[in-house]
Design a protein around this motif. Structure first.
Motif, PDB file in Angstrom:
ATOM      1  N   ARG B   2      30.524  32.588  32.754  1.00 29.11           N
ATOM      2  CA  ARG B   2      30.519  31.708  33.904  1.00 29.11           C
ATOM      3  C   ARG B   2      30.806  32.520  35.153  1.00 29.11           C
ATOM      4  N   ARG B 177      44.614  32.193  45.614  1.00 30.76           N
ATOM      5  CA  ARG B 177      45.356  32.665  44.444  1.00 30.76           C
ATOM      6  C   ARG B 177      44.683  33.878  43.812  1.00 30.76           C
ATOM      7  N   LEU B 178      43.360  33.896  43.858  1.00 31.34           N
ATOM      8  CA  LEU B 178      42.616  35.007  43.247  1.00 31.34           C
ATOM      9  C   LEU B 178      42.493  36.203  44.187  1.00 31.34           C
ATOM     10  N   GLY B 179      43.027  36.075  45.387  1.00 30.70           N
ATOM     11  CA  GLY B 179      43.047  37.225  46.285  1.00 30.70           C
ATOM     12  C   GLY B 179      41.806  37.397  47.143  1.00 30.70           C
ATOM     13  N   PHE B 185      32.482  35.741  47.474  1.00 27.90           N
ATOM     14  CA  PHE B 185      33.411  36.284  46.491  1.00 27.90           C
ATOM     15  C   PHE B 185      32.951  35.775  45.132  1.00 27.90           C
ATOM     16  N   VAL B 187      33.323  35.632  40.991  1.00 26.24           N
ATOM     17  CA  VAL B 187      34.292  35.780  39.905  1.00 26.24           C
ATOM     18  C   VAL B 187      33.578  35.550  38.579  1.00 26.24           C
ATOM     19  N   ARG B 190      36.424  34.543  35.136  1.00 27.60           N
ATOM     20  CA  ARG B 190      37.818  34.629  35.597  1.00 27.60           C
ATOM     21  C   ARG B 190      38.477  35.968  35.233  1.00 27.60           C
ATOM     22  N   ALA B 191      37.634  36.972  35.005  1.00 29.52           N
ATOM     23  CA  ALA B 191      38.167  38.278  34.621  1.00 29.52           C
ATOM     24  C   ALA B 191      37.879  39.339  35.679  1.00 29.52           C
ATOM     25  N   TYR B 192      36.686  39.289  36.277  1.00 29.78           N
ATOM     26  CA  TYR B 192      36.296  40.303  37.249  1.00 29.78           C
ATOM     27  C   TYR B 192      35.947  39.657  38.586  1.00 29.78           C
ATOM     28  N   GLY B 193      36.444  40.237  39.664  1.00 32.68           N
ATOM     29  CA  GLY B 193      36.110  39.760  41.002  1.00 32.68           C
ATOM     30  C   GLY B 193      35.246  40.791  41.714  1.00 32.68           C
ATOM     31  N   VAL B 194      34.217  40.317  42.392  1.00 33.63           N
ATOM     32  CA  VAL B 194      33.349  41.199  43.180  1.00 33.63           C
ATOM     33  C   VAL B 194      33.291  40.638  44.596  1.00 33.63           C
ATOM     34  N   SER B 195      33.651  41.479  45.587  1.00 35.16           N
ATOM     35  CA  SER B 195      33.683  41.023  46.979  1.00 35.16           C
ATOM     36  C   SER B 195      32.437  41.450  47.727  1.00 35.16           C
ATOM     37  N   ALA B 206      28.280  44.567  37.074  1.00 35.50           N
ATOM     38  CA  ALA B 206      29.421  43.669  36.869  1.00 35.50           C
ATOM     39  C   ALA B 206      29.116  42.644  35.775  1.00 35.50           C
ATOM     40  N   ARG B 209      29.382  44.465  32.470  1.00 34.35           N
ATOM     41  CA  ARG B 209      30.775  44.795  32.168  1.00 34.35           C
ATOM     42  C   ARG B 209      31.548  43.552  31.721  1.00 34.35           C
ATOM     43  N   ARG B 214      34.159  40.458  27.135  1.00 38.62           N
ATOM     44  CA  ARG B 214      34.696  39.148  26.753  1.00 38.62           C
ATOM     45  C   ARG B 214      35.662  39.300  25.582  1.00 38.62           C
TER      46      ARG B 214
END
Lengths: 238, 238
Positions: B2, B177-179, B185, B187, B190-195, B206, B209, B214
């Protein structure tokens, strides 16, 4: 947080487990931030469409139970359901293939009506006198309309065996990958799995545990890229 | 898997970044098992509803740019958009409050029409001559209908300032909360964030990865509970 629940309409423990989970969720302080998604699981995928038999016949034939054992099992399930405030007919229910029900639930998901339809399907299968399996598509179209879906669109989905079939199969592959052997199977944020119609207290603990354990994100460091924030839109240095 | 994408309709890099992400997704082998969700983020939450000004005026007034600098920024964004096959008007666009757009997107999500509406809102804001902000609710109702939503229901959502307002705010709290300091942004699970509007190759990496990483589920061991499987429905030993 997101909770995925693998289940089958033909699964009495899924019917009971959903009520127990919802009791825990209603008391969970962060309930407004929990999204619940139904996932497909067929208990009897080998059964042909239209091959319908009474539940008690299926239990005696398939699992070699005596009629008294099968009936006692149904009575026990009826008592468990009643304890959750659910109606349950312990005699006269039918068993059949549920693939089309799952296809219809995926259509309902796309239209934002999945939980409404799921509740109506459970109710139709476990509490109502009319069989969910012997009246053809029109019975399902009726339930879809009651769930707020367009009757014509639901009819078209049921008439096309390929519609949403891949979504059902993808859910089933995912269940296998996650190690689910039976249902109901609850997955919290893809981090915690809970098997079976556990008591509401177990679901309450699992919700708290999954909520508290939400890990910080790993930010993928990929260098500057165009982004906008409160201070305007920055162009990457290249 | 997701992918959640926090963005604002008023954010040019979100418009560009969405196209870059979608290019990566279209080439991702597991694309059919990826669900994409739009999340709300307001770049200018303090702006009053109905307070509309030309983008160039806003840029010079708010960020102290010269008119030439502001126009050059827009030309650069227009070129980045064009490189992704997107139309972008570099002159004459308006800036305004986007809260109602996000409320409407949450309504569309509930009805399974979120991505359709999001695309139309981006297009209306960045590519069309008509302003998205000065024609009142009827312009948005028109776009909602074009996205497949019921016009009357969309009108009712827009007329009620509380409708879906909590959903917008919940998304914004979650972004904090996730910064996330800016948008777009992304996500993944809920494991990797890409800005930011990264190149498609970064999104491709990403996705791979996050897919490969998972984690196995932690099965909550809570003792026997009623469950059904291929071998029938088991009653817990108590």
């Amino acid at each position: 947080m997101r909770v995925e629940i693998w289940s089958d309409i033909a699964c009495p423990w899924c019917y009971v487990g959903k009520a127990r989970f919802e009791k825990a969720l209603a008391a969970f302080p962060h309930r407004d931030e929990v999204e619940v998604v139904h996932r497909s699981f067929e208990l009897d995928p080998g059964r042909a469409q239209g091959d319908v038999e009474p539940v008690l016949t299926m239990l005696t034939r398939k699992y070699g139970m005596s009629e008294a054992q099968a009936q006692a099992g149904e009575e026990n399930l009826g008592a468990q359901a009643a304890a959750e405030g659910l109606e349950y007919r312990t005699r006269g229910r039918d068993h059949g293939n549920t693939f089309d029900l799952h296809r219809l639930l995926h259509f309902a998901k796309e239209r934002g009506r999945q939980d409404e339809l799921l509740q109506l399907l459970y109710r139709a299968n476990f509490a109502e006198e009319r069989s969910l399996f012997t009246e053809g598509d029109e019975r399902l179209v009726e339930l879809a309309a009651e769930a707020g879906l367009d009757a014509g669109a639901a009819r078209a989905v049921l008439a096309d065996p390929a519609a949403y079939a891949d979504d059902v199969r993808a859910d089933e592959r995912e269940a296998a990958r996650l190690g689910a052997n039976g249902v109901p199977f609850f997955v919290l944020d893809r981090a915690y799995g809970v098997s079976g119609a556990q008591p509401a207290e177990v679901f309450a603990q699992a919700l708290t545990r999954a909520w508290d354990a939400r890990p910080p994100l790993a930010h993928v460091d990929a260098g500057d890229a165009g982004a906008c924030g409160p201070d305007g839109c920055a162009v990457p240095r290249s």
